[in-house]
Design an enzyme around this catalytic site. Structure first.
Site, PDB file in Angstrom:
ATOM      1  N   SER B 194       0.911  -1.328   0.152  1.00  0.00           N
ATOM      2  CA  SER B 194       0.077   0.009   0.088  1.00  0.00           C
ATOM      3  C   SER B 194       0.847   1.082  -0.064  1.00  0.00           C
ATOM      4  CB  SER B 194      -0.825   0.170   1.159  1.00  0.00           C
ATOM      5  OG  SER B 194      -0.124   0.021   2.258  1.00  0.00           O
ATOM      6  N   ARG B 198       0.635   3.627  -3.346  1.00  0.00           N
ATOM      7  CA  ARG B 198      -0.309   4.947  -3.083  1.00  0.00           C
ATOM      8  C   ARG B 198       0.619   5.957  -3.597  1.00  0.00           C
ATOM      9  NH1 ARG B 198       0.082   5.077   2.277  1.00  0.00           N
ATOM     10  NH2 ARG B 198      -2.023   3.798   2.438  1.00  0.00           N
ATOM     11  N   ASN B 202      -0.513   7.946  -6.860  1.00  0.00           N
ATOM     12  CA  ASN B 202      -0.905   9.304  -7.152  1.00  0.00           C
ATOM     13  C   ASN B 202      -0.022  10.236  -8.130  1.00  0.00           C
ATOM     14  OD1 ASN B 202      -2.612  10.655  -5.092  1.00  0.00           O
ATOM     15  ND2 ASN B 202      -1.917   9.060  -3.959  1.00  0.00           N
TER      16      ASN B 202
END
Lengths: 156, 258
Positions: B194, B198, B202
């Site tokens: 994660s 992440r 992004n």
């Protein structure tokens, strides 16, 4: 977009960066921060102490001033008392001196009166003798009459 | 503003060109040279700045460089103190490195999308991906390093048996042992995945939008790319911050003995 050997390279770079930061960057910077913190705290404490000292000194100065004031007023009152005493004393002295002078003057006057009386008496006696001498010179023996005159002058 | 060479391939070619890294080698032993180069360069910048500050560090009135460095140090230190209650020489410098490095990675996204690749193409570099955090290798490199530290500290603090017990007997007790193990494994493995995805997601999306904006007519580009860049300033800082805070939190969890 695949995972490949770049990963290993990146991990090595990352490990080096972390090691470098941990060894050469973090400790000195944190130290300087701590030091500054301590310095500022010390400075503040010193300022606080200084202010307390000043308060104490002011209190002391106030006390000293109060003491000095009370002492000075005491001295002034003492001096006034002494001055009054001196004035009273000198008044007394002056009065005594004046009395003494008056007495002396009176005594002198008395003495002079006595003297004058004596002189007068003598002169009157002499006059009376001379008058009587002149009146009686012709007829009365001088020696007998002298005795009589002396008797009279002694009675005066 | 597609470059001449890719004008023929149209928008797809332009996008693909922008998303292709400069690589060397075959198969697993492929190296993304641009990612390696830019991350090392940015890491070097970070080290240079903070080393300068550290060398000049005094407890007197600080200069501009020292002031900024100290601000960062205090910011990171506060974050670490907030969530980590043990004593560790590693965690705070690690957090600082992660925050600054990730921020600098992300910051590369704010350069105009065609600027550095164009300069590269003049210097005979055919492909150039300038944002290291749009490369999964870069994000996974960090998150896997963090994951290794999590495992290392878990075993160091709790002991091998303690760590095993945590994996086997929590959260449902010894009777549901396989289920516990499965749950715990997923939980642990989800951490690095994660973290990496992440950040990657992004930044990749952000970069892609910059590329798409660059495909629009030139009079529209400033109107769109300016607000997106402003918004992106927030995102890049936030992503760097999230990566740092989660690292601290994961490591403090590894330090806690249940």
């Amino acid at each position: 977009m695949s995972i490949n050997a770049t990963l290993i390279g990146q991990m090595i770079t990352f490990a080096l960066l972390v090691w470098f930061t941990m060894t050469y960057i973090w400790p000195p910077l944190l130290n300087s921060l701590e030091e500054r913190k301590k310095k500022i705290a010390d400075g503040l404490a010193a300022a606080e102490k200084g202010r307390e000292d000043m308060d104490l000194a002011q209190k002391k100065a106030k006390n000293v001033l109060k003491d000095a004031k009370s002492q000075s007023s005491e001295i002034v009152s003492l001096a006034q008392k002494r001055a009054n005493e001196i004035v009273e004393e000198s008044k007394d002295n002056a009065k005594k001196e004046g009395d003494r002078l008056i007495l002396a003057a009176k005594a002198q006057i008395e003495q002079e009166i006595q003297q004058t009386k004596e002189n007068l008496r003598r002169e009157v006696a002499a006059l009376a003798v001379s008058a009587a001498e002149q009146i009686l010179s012709a007829e009365i023996d001088q020696n007998r009459h002298q005795e009589l005159v002396n008797k009279i002058s002694n009675k005066l | 503003m597609a470059t001449e060479a890719h004008a023929a391939e149209g928008a797809t070619g332009y996008i693909v060109h922008h998303l292709t890294p400069l690589s060397a080698g075959e198969g697993f032993w492929t190296l993304h040279l641009d990612t390696l180069f830019f991350s090392a360069l940015l890491g070097g910048l970070f080290i240079l700045f903070f080393k300068t500050a550290a060398e000049r560090a005094t407890s007197e009135v600080p200069g501009l460089v020292q002031n900024f460095a100290e601000m960062m140090i205090e910011f990171v230190d506060n974050q670490v103190k907030d969530s980590f209650h043990g004593k560790s020489k590693l965690i705070a410098p690690l957090a600082l490195t992660i925050f600054c490095w990730v921020f600098l990675f992300n910051f590369m996204d704010l350069f105009p999308v065609d600027l550095l690749p164009s300069i590269g193409s003049v210097m005979f570099v055919p492909y150039l991906k300038v944002v290291p955090s749009t490369d999964l290798n870069a994000t996974f490199a960090m998150s896997i390093s963090v994951f290794s530290l999590i495992i290392f500290y878990s075993i160091k603090i709790k002991g091998p048996w303690g760590f095993a017990k945590e994996l086997l007997f929590q959260p449902f007790g010894p009777w549901l042992l396989p289920f516990n193990l499965l749950l715990k494994l997923v939980e642990e493995i989800a951490k690095p995945i994660s973290l990496a995805l992440r950040l990657f997601g992004n930044l990749y999306a952000g970069e892609l939008i910059f590329i798409l904006i660059a495909l629009l007519p030139s009079y529209l580009q400033p109107v769109l790319s300016f607000p997106w860049a402003v918004f992106h300033i927030l995102i890049i800082t936030l992503q760097a911050f999230i990566f740092m805070v989660l690292t601290i939190v994961y490591l403090s969890m590894a330090h806690e003995d249940h």
